[in-house]
Design a protein around this motif. Structure first.
Motif, short mmCIF file in Angstrom:
data_model
loop_
_atom_site.label_atom_id
_atom_site.label_comp_id
_atom_site.label_asym_id
_atom_site.label_seq_id
_atom_site.Cartn_x
_atom_site.Cartn_y
_atom_site.Cartn_z
N THR A 332 52.19 42.91 57.73
CA THR A 332 50.92 42.18 57.86
C THR A 332 49.74 43.05 57.47
OG1 THR A 332 51.88 40.90 59.67
CG2 THR A 332 49.49 40.82 59.43
N VAL A 333 49.79 44.33 57.84
CA VAL A 333 48.72 45.26 57.45
C VAL A 333 48.63 45.35 55.93
CG1 VAL A 333 48.05 47.69 57.40
CG2 VAL A 333 48.69 46.61 59.56
N LEU A 334 49.78 45.48 55.27
CA LEU A 334 49.78 45.56 53.81
C LEU A 334 49.20 44.29 53.19
CD1 LEU A 334 53.27 47.20 53.14
CD2 LEU A 334 51.01 48.28 52.97
N ILE A 335 49.52 43.14 53.80
CA ILE A 335 49.02 41.87 53.27
C ILE A 335 47.51 41.79 53.46
CG2 ILE A 335 49.06 39.37 53.58
CD1 ILE A 335 51.98 39.75 54.55
N ILE A 336 47.05 42.05 54.66
CA ILE A 336 45.62 41.96 54.98
C ILE A 336 44.81 42.90 54.09
CG2 ILE A 336 43.93 42.65 56.72
CD1 ILE A 336 44.94 39.96 57.29
N ALA A 337 45.38 44.08 53.81
CA ALA A 337 44.63 45.10 53.08
C ALA A 337 44.55 44.84 51.59
CB ALA A 337 45.25 46.47 53.32
N CYS A 338 45.26 43.83 51.08
CA CYS A 338 45.19 43.56 49.65
C CYS A 338 43.74 43.36 49.23
CB CYS A 338 46.00 42.31 49.30
SG CYS A 338 47.77 42.54 49.41
N PRO A 339 43.23 44.19 48.31
CA PRO A 339 41.81 44.09 47.92
C PRO A 339 41.58 42.95 46.92
CG PRO A 339 42.86 45.85 46.70
CD PRO A 339 43.91 45.30 47.62
N HIS A 340 42.19 41.80 47.23
CA HIS A 340 42.10 40.67 46.31
C HIS A 340 40.67 40.20 46.19
CE1 HIS A 340 43.80 36.72 44.72
NE2 HIS A 340 44.24 37.68 43.94
N ALA A 341 40.04 39.90 47.33
CA ALA A 341 38.66 39.44 47.31
C ALA A 341 37.73 40.52 46.75
CB ALA A 341 38.23 39.06 48.73
N LEU A 342 38.03 41.77 47.09
CA LEU A 342 37.21 42.86 46.59
C LEU A 342 37.31 42.97 45.08
CD1 LEU A 342 35.41 45.21 47.52
CD2 LEU A 342 37.44 46.64 47.61
N GLY A 343 38.52 42.78 44.56
CA GLY A 343 38.69 42.85 43.12
C GLY A 343 38.04 41.71 42.38
N LEU A 344 37.97 40.55 43.02
CA LEU A 344 37.38 39.38 42.39
C LEU A 344 35.86 39.36 42.54
CD1 LEU A 344 37.96 36.64 40.99
CD2 LEU A 344 38.17 35.63 43.27
N ALA A 345 35.33 40.09 43.50
CA ALA A 345 33.91 39.99 43.87
C ALA A 345 32.98 40.18 42.69
CB ALA A 345 33.60 41.02 44.96
N ILE A 346 33.23 41.20 41.86
CA ILE A 346 32.30 41.52 40.77
C ILE A 346 32.68 40.84 39.46
CG2 ILE A 346 31.17 43.39 39.54
CD1 ILE A 346 30.63 43.22 42.57
N PRO A 347 33.96 40.91 39.02
CA PRO A 347 34.28 40.32 37.71
C PRO A 347 33.91 38.84 37.60
CG PRO A 347 36.09 41.68 38.47
CD PRO A 347 35.13 41.58 39.61
N LEU A 348 34.10 38.08 38.66
CA LEU A 348 33.80 36.66 38.58
C LEU A 348 32.30 36.42 38.45
CD1 LEU A 348 34.84 33.83 38.49
CD2 LEU A 348 34.89 33.79 40.99
N VAL A 349 31.51 37.17 39.19
CA VAL A 349 30.05 37.04 39.06
C VAL A 349 29.62 37.42 37.65
CG1 VAL A 349 27.83 37.95 39.84
CG2 VAL A 349 29.61 37.42 41.51
N MET A 350 30.21 38.49 37.12
CA MET A 350 29.87 38.91 35.77
C MET A 350 30.21 37.84 34.75
SD MET A 350 31.19 42.85 36.04
CE MET A 350 31.22 43.06 34.28
N SER A 351 31.40 37.26 34.89
CA SER A 351 31.83 36.24 33.94
C SER A 351 30.92 35.02 33.99
CB SER A 351 33.27 35.82 34.23
OG SER A 351 34.16 36.87 33.98
N ILE A 352 30.60 34.57 35.19
CA ILE A 352 29.76 33.39 35.33
C ILE A 352 28.35 33.66 34.81
CG2 ILE A 352 28.66 31.86 37.01
CD1 ILE A 352 31.18 32.07 38.70
N SER A 353 27.80 34.82 35.15
CA SER A 353 26.42 35.11 34.75
C SER A 353 26.29 35.23 33.24
CB SER A 353 25.92 36.40 35.42
OG SER A 353 26.68 37.52 35.00
N THR A 354 27.25 35.87 32.58
CA THR A 354 27.13 36.04 31.13
C THR A 354 27.36 34.73 30.39
OG1 THR A 354 29.41 36.86 31.16
CG2 THR A 354 27.66 38.49 31.01
N SER A 355 28.32 33.91 30.86
CA SER A 355 28.54 32.62 30.20
C SER A 355 27.38 31.67 30.45
CB SER A 355 29.85 32.00 30.66
OG SER A 355 29.84 31.77 32.06
N LYS A 356 26.85 31.67 31.66
CA LYS A 356 25.70 30.81 31.98
C LYS A 356 24.48 31.23 31.18
CE LYS A 356 22.73 29.30 35.77
NZ LYS A 356 22.84 27.85 35.49
N SER A 357 24.26 32.55 31.08
CA SER A 357 23.10 33.03 30.34
C SER A 357 23.21 32.67 28.86
CB SER A 357 22.94 34.54 30.51
OG SER A 357 24.06 35.23 29.99
N ALA A 358 24.43 32.76 28.30
CA ALA A 358 24.61 32.43 26.89
C ALA A 358 24.27 30.98 26.62
CB ALA A 358 26.05 32.72 26.46
#
Length: 701
Positions: A332-358
């Protein structure tokens, strides 16, 4: 960008006339979010459709596993007994592990090979430990089996990744949408004047194509015949059609709203403006910001924290005499610690901002430039072509007694009709804008350096500046001297109209200030940003424009090669400076500034000196960039705080620190929480789409 079909599309679609199935836009070749935040591609070869299919298959297979679990039957008070029931969970659980868990196991192996441990390795470790423990229990080697938890864990992980890739795919779908803007075919005009339909790929530079009302321009080019209102919103973000006539440049994928035009092709394929925009968006989405680097480090650190916490959890529970709990809670610790949300936090914002700006005419070449824009507290505008149109317009008409202003303007326009001088075109345009009827003129004669002359109603009429007065002899009437002096103080060009040997009036012509410039300056002032202007024009000209727009500081009579010194001057005074210019002679200043913004570059997206390119010539776009910068950064921080805060709070619960009060976090609940955090981060990033980047809305709001 995605390595599969979309990568191929980027090279093949523009200019080849081919269309792609819209379904292809879902079938992304890579999981870019992981490629961005892990430094390597943890999902190489995995598509959105693959995660979707594996999720549904695994979900169906997991239902019998859950229903036949002894723990579930005890919880819900029912009992199932039939021959072979004890093998349902091991057999189906193994299929789920090998089929549904394959992407995570492959990603874990890739992270091990690259020596960059991260989320995929954590997931791979968690499901492998659960799988081995469950088989050991099924073979009576161990007391605990977690087949149902393993199955649901994989199902939830697949769902989370499917939703994540879908969100990223929607953000990056703007690039595929740009490619879809090009028509399949074009109408080429032959040497005999006939029109033939050809594929886009068959066009060549120099061909002339016919663009009918409602059709899209197939390639960048120059109008050689006809005129029409063109919708260029996909390039500039401006919703209003713009007039284009003979000699004007047009860009591929713009739509002729009315009228037909013939266009000589100047650029095809990867040389078009549209292709350039796609390259810029792709480069921006693949680049990293400072915040992304921070997220990378946090994700890498979290791997070691998770492994250490899992080992400590297993050790403590084992020493307490609870080996079953030791395994379940360490997993359970290994599952909880998966930095999934952390990994998605920045790339998704970057993708949305650059496509929206274009889509709004803001082309981000450098993510760091966009990130710095939120800190800018001084904006230095180049005057000509940025705050002004770079074109003279008639700003004043003064006629002698006995002649109306409109009559004077019509007289001057009649004389200037055959002249190609920019001032002459401005006078003729002003007369036409007022709907004036021009009297016929004959015997047009240019007078080099002085003006022009023609006969109107058999009377010689001349139009020119002070040199013309000196040559022909008459003085300006006293009744006009006051107005003329005011114009000269503003730095306006003054042209005199001489009829029959006497001055009958004068015209003032000035570089036309863009109507949006005042709103841009006011909006920046509301953001506590100092506004400065730089120009090579005379001081009085610059001061007049500055007074008109409410500009705080003026740098006048500056040579092009000296513009970067003005940027340095502001920086030395402690300002974070954004330089806004047309990118032609402003390159040194754009490069020197903390943020370089090239404006009015709809047909030249390849400027290397600017970090941000505004496709339209609306200076209010600078305010849009600042709003986008602040909104993107805010979303990044919100996502980072949520992702990191979730892990910090959930890890102790997963380890069992509240076991003394009877609370132990189940493995399946941990998986749900981990995936829920990912969904929350993705949903929060999607809110960035609601930010209004329309210049008019920002100026009034």
């Amino acid at each position: 960008m995605h390595a599969g079909r979309e990568g191929q599309m980027e090279h093949e679609h523009i200019g080849d006339g081919g269309r792609h199935d819209p379904a292809d836009h879902e079938d992304h070749g890579n999981h870019d979010g992981h490629e961005d935040h892990e430094g390597h591609d943890g999902h190489e070869g995995h598509s959105l459709a693959m995660f979707r299919d594996r999720f549904w298959v695994s979900l169906v297979l997991s239902l019998p596993v859950v229903v036949t679990s002894h723990m579930i039957m005890e919880w819900f008070g029912y009992e199932l007994r039939f021959t072979g029931i004890e093998w349902i969970a091991p057999v189906l659980g193994t299929v789920i592990f090998l089929y549904g868990g394959k992407p995570f196991l492959a990603g874990a192996a890739a992270e091990i090979r690259s020596r960059q441990p991260g989320m995929m390795l954590l997931i791979g470790m968690a499901i492998t430990v659960a799988f081995v423990a469950s088989w050991a229990a099924s073979l009576d080697w161990f007391a605990i089996e977690v087949w149902w938890e393993l199955s649901l864990l994989i199902v939830i992980m697949l769902l989370g990744h499917w939703l994540e890739m879908r969100a990223i795919g929607q953000a990056q779908g703007a690039l595929a949408a740009l490619a879809e803007l090009l028509p399949d075919e074009a109408e080429r005009v032959t040497s005999t004047g006939d029109v033939e339909t050809v594929r886009i790929a068959d066009l060549a530079v120099g061909d002339v194509v016919l663009v009918r009302p409602g059709a899209r321009v197939p390639a960048d080019g120059t109008v050689v015949d006809g005129s029409a209102e063109l919708d260029e919103s996909m390039i500039t973000g401006e919703s209003n059609p713009v007039p284009r006539g003979e000699g004007d440049r047009v860009v591929a994928a713009s739509v002729a709203a009315d009228g037909s035009i013939r266009v000589r092709v100047d650029a095809l394929g990867e040389d078009t403006t549209l292709a350039g925009i796609r390259r810029l968006v792709a480069e921006a989405q693949e680049s990293k910001s400072r915040t992304q680097v921070l997220a990378d480090r946090a994700a890498a650190l979290l791997f070691y924290v998770a492994v250490g916490a899992a080992a400590l959890t297993m050790l403590v529970w084992a020493l307490l005499g609870a080996p079953d709990t030791a395994i379940t809670q360490s997993v359970t610790v290994l599952i909880i610690a998966c930095p999934h949300a952390l990994g998605l936090a920045i790339p998704l914002v970057m993708s949305i901002s650059t496509s929206k700006s274009a889509r709004n005419g803001i082309l981000v070449k450098d993510r760091l430039a966009l990130e710095r824009m939120r800190k800018v507290d001084a904006v230095l505008f180049d005057k000509t072509g940025t705050l002004t149109k770079g074109e003279h317009a008639v700003t004043g008409v003064a006629a002698e007694d006995g002649i109306e202003d409109d009559e004077l303007l019509a007289l001057a326009a009649a004389v200037e009709t055959d002249s190609e001088h920019p001032l002459a075109r401005a006078i003729v345009a002003a007369a036409r804008d007022r709907g004036l009827r021009l009297p016929p003129a004959r015997d047009f004669r240019p007078m080099t350096g002085r003006g022009v002359q023609a006969y109107v109603d058999d009377t010689a009429v001349a139009v020119g500046g002070p040199a013309l007065l000196r040559e022909l002899g008459p003085d300006a009437p006293d009744g006009l001297s006051g107005r003329i002096e005011q114009w000269q103080q503003r730095g306006a060009a003054v042209l005199y109209v001489i009829r029959g040997g006497g001055v009958v009036g004068a015209l003032a012509l000035e570089d036309q200030v863009r109507p949006e410039s005042r709103a841009a300056v006011e909006a920046l002032h509301q953001l506590d940003v100092r506004v400065a202007m730089i120009t090579g024009d005379a001081q009085q000209v610059a001061d007049a424009v500055a007074r008109d727009l409410g500009i705080d500081e003026v740098f006048a009579e500056v040579l092009p090669e000296e513009k970067d010194s003005a940027v340095t001057h502001l920086q030395d005074r402690g300002f974070t400076v954004a330089m806004v210019g047309d990118g032609v002679n402003d390159a040194p200043a754009l490069a020197r500034a903390d943020v370089g913004i090239a404006i009015g570059a709809g047909t030249d997206v390849a400027m290397e000196s600017a970090g941000i390119v505004l496709a339209s010539d609306d200076p209010r776009g600078v305010v849009s960039v600042r709003r986008l910068s602040a909104s993107s950064y805010r979303k990044m921080l919100q996502n980072l705080w949520w992702a990191a805060g979730y892990n910090l709070a959930a890890l102790p619960l997963a380890a069992g620190v509240l076991a003394g009060v009877g609370f132990v976090l189940p493995m399946a609940v941990g998986a749900v929480l981990m995936s829920l955090s990912t969904i929350i981060v993705a949903a929060n990033a999607q809110l960035l789409r609601r930010v209004d980047l329309n210049p008019a809305a920002i100026a009034t709001g």
